[in-house]
Design an enzyme around this catalytic site. Sequence first.
Site, PDB file in Angstrom:
ATOM      1  N   ASP A   7     -44.901  23.840 -22.469  1.00 37.94           N
ATOM      2  CA  ASP A   7     -43.970  24.278 -23.515  1.00 37.94           C
ATOM      3  C   ASP A   7     -44.638  24.282 -24.888  1.00 37.94           C
ATOM      4  O   ASP A   7     -44.347  25.161 -25.716  1.00 37.94           O
ATOM      5  CB  ASP A   7     -42.737  23.376 -23.527  1.00 37.94           C
ATOM      6  CG  ASP A   7     -41.827  23.644 -22.324  1.00 37.94           C
ATOM      7  OD1 ASP A   7     -42.234  24.413 -21.441  1.00 37.94           O
ATOM      8  OD2 ASP A   7     -40.713  23.082 -22.283  1.00 37.94           O
ATOM      9  N   ASP A  55     -44.332  19.009 -28.011  1.00 37.09           N
ATOM     10  CA  ASP A  55     -43.125  19.091 -27.182  1.00 37.09           C
ATOM     11  C   ASP A  55     -42.984  17.773 -26.426  1.00 37.09           C
ATOM     12  O   ASP A  55     -43.986  17.184 -25.987  1.00 37.09           O
ATOM     13  CB  ASP A  55     -43.205  20.249 -26.188  1.00 37.09           C
ATOM     14  CG  ASP A  55     -41.896  20.417 -25.412  1.00 37.09           C
ATOM     15  OD1 ASP A  55     -40.961  21.022 -25.965  1.00 37.09           O
ATOM     16  OD2 ASP A  55     -41.824  19.917 -24.276  1.00 37.09           O
ATOM     17  N   HIS A 115     -40.479  23.516 -18.920  1.00 38.84           N
ATOM     18  CA  HIS A 115     -39.881  22.203 -19.187  1.00 38.84           C
ATOM     19  C   HIS A 115     -40.856  21.073 -18.881  1.00 38.84           C
ATOM     20  O   HIS A 115     -40.440  19.962 -18.563  1.00 38.84           O
ATOM     21  CB  HIS A 115     -38.577  22.012 -18.409  1.00 38.84           C
ATOM     22  CG  HIS A 115     -37.450  22.847 -18.938  1.00 38.84           C
ATOM     23  ND1 HIS A 115     -36.884  22.670 -20.178  1.00 38.84           N
ATOM     24  CD2 HIS A 115     -36.799  23.896 -18.375  1.00 38.84           C
ATOM     25  CE1 HIS A 115     -35.922  23.558 -20.364  1.00 38.84           C
ATOM     26  NE2 HIS A 115     -35.862  24.324 -19.291  1.00 38.84           N
ATOM     27  N   GLU A 136     -40.724  15.551 -23.348  1.00 38.58           N
ATOM     28  CA  GLU A 136     -39.730  15.462 -22.280  1.00 38.58           C
ATOM     29  C   GLU A 136     -39.166  14.055 -22.332  1.00 38.58           C
ATOM     30  O   GLU A 136     -39.898  13.083 -22.574  1.00 38.58           O
ATOM     31  CB  GLU A 136     -40.354  15.758 -20.912  1.00 38.58           C
ATOM     32  CG  GLU A 136     -40.993  17.141 -20.805  1.00 38.58           C
ATOM     33  CD  GLU A 136     -40.035  18.276 -21.069  1.00 38.58           C
ATOM     34  OE1 GLU A 136     -38.816  18.099 -20.852  1.00 38.58           O
ATOM     35  OE2 GLU A 136     -40.489  19.341 -21.518  1.00 38.58           O
TER      36      GLU A 136
END
Length: 579
Positions: A180, A34, A175, A36
């Site tokens: 995540d 994942d 998030h 960001e």
Amino acid sequence: MTITEPGGGGKGTAQLSFDELGTPLRETTFVVVDLETTGGSATEDAITEIGAVKVRGGEIIGEFATLIDPERGIPPNIVALTGITEAMVLGAPRLASVLPAFLEFAGSAVLVAHNAGFDMGFLRAAAERHGHPWAKRTVLCTVKLARRVLSREEAPSCRLSALAELFGAATTPTHRALDDARATVDVLHALLERVGSLGVQSLEELLSYLPDVTPAQRRKRELAKDLPSAPGVYLFRGPREEVLYVGTASDLRRRVRQYFTASENRRRVREMVGIAERVDVVVCAHSLEAEVRELRLLAAHRPRYNRRSTNPHRRWWVALTDEAFPRLSIVSAPKAGAFGPFASRGAAAEAVEALQDALPVRRCTQRIPARSPKGVPCALAELGRCKAPCAGRQSVEDYAPAVHEVRRLFTGDSVQALDILAGQLDRLAAAERFERASAERDRLIGLIKALDRGQRLATLAALAELVAARPDGTGGWDFAVIRYGRLASAGSARRGVRPMPVVDSLVAAAETVLPDDGPLRGASADEVSVVLRWLDRPGTRLVHCDVPWAEPARAAASWRPWVARAEAGRVATTPPSER
């Protein structure tokens, strides 16, 4: 940056029993990742955090987590969503140093992400930007899998938070990358349990279960059911027994099964699978035999779904014409003394032009009689670039040295023409005619490479018999009997088997090859190239050769260092946008 790879433990999930067709899911390594970022554009925005979890057999075997300095500001709406502030990434490592560590952590595992297009887009763009090869990877999207497995009533939304709640994930999505990724692991395991009850037992079956596999592909999976797990050639046949497609594989069963999975996305191949009624296979001793049989089957059947089926052995050659004043001619059926092969007529024409610039062979195409020629000199004669044998200004004897030098160049006994062309190139550079020099350099590189390759192929094709061996990787040997550049017999001696009796039997049973007088003794250029490539691989040993296998000392191979320097200079002076 945090990387952990414990030897075992972690949260496990009950696994189903899997068959041994394809790659069992229990033996498949997944890296759930994942990211960001500062926004939604892989080209305009930057990564601020990477979190990844490596799992196999339902167990966590490693984790990777780090903040990343995006080297730009983080928009307020992104700060509100992720909680990652500019102060948090201040002093964090930059992507250039993080990316190699992540790629090493991921290795060759199947990459998994929730909405994989987003995460893979950023990773692929980052890899390209920082000079890391992004090989074709197997990627699994848990959003696509969830939409395939779950009904709308059960899962109105396929957002990660909704699926984590539905399956009771141990980690709540926040998030933040690692949280995540951990939540996605739980979702993945829950989805695998669902598809396992439907008979999905291997990675290939999992990929084929996704929506982008056509019904025709799924229906035809039975065609691969009884195929052997051995190297060889496979042939897809249509309803009238016609051969639709020919390919090679180190594992026939595994390779053919891939045609019925999501990993096969070529439109024409999917169309072919829908037409196919049967798959025939030819089991081979090793990879060389498989490649050679594929070439021969392509030439014999010309299957319409193979791109190489259109004139599979069509190559071009440069030869001297048979007349009193020979000229250079481009031919498709070579005779003795020709040089090549060239993949296109244009490449052969470039070689002819280079040779005509180096040696005084005529450019005109008229047939000139040996005695009393009465032609009219052309413009090249007026410019001093032709001695006009057509008008009787040059005798057969005066013309002969240029022809002799061409023949010596072709056979590898002289490189005088290359010396002349290199000298012309130096003079152009000294005169600062750089654009012309660049074009002449590229033409000379092409000529040298063609000569080098053609001479190497010709020396191999001249050998009446050569027996070679390669280690098979398990303590045994793979053997090839080569006659006049063609594979005449192939076999292997597995570990513990005495090799020489196997060699003797292969030689005794080898195909009889009758050579002709062409430059490759009648063998196809493709087959001789495949054989030469196999022989060139490190570890190959010559068991027997009827005469010493050698190349002329003055062959084009002596110019390889020059070509390497010239190509390095070409790359250094070419703008990145044109490379």
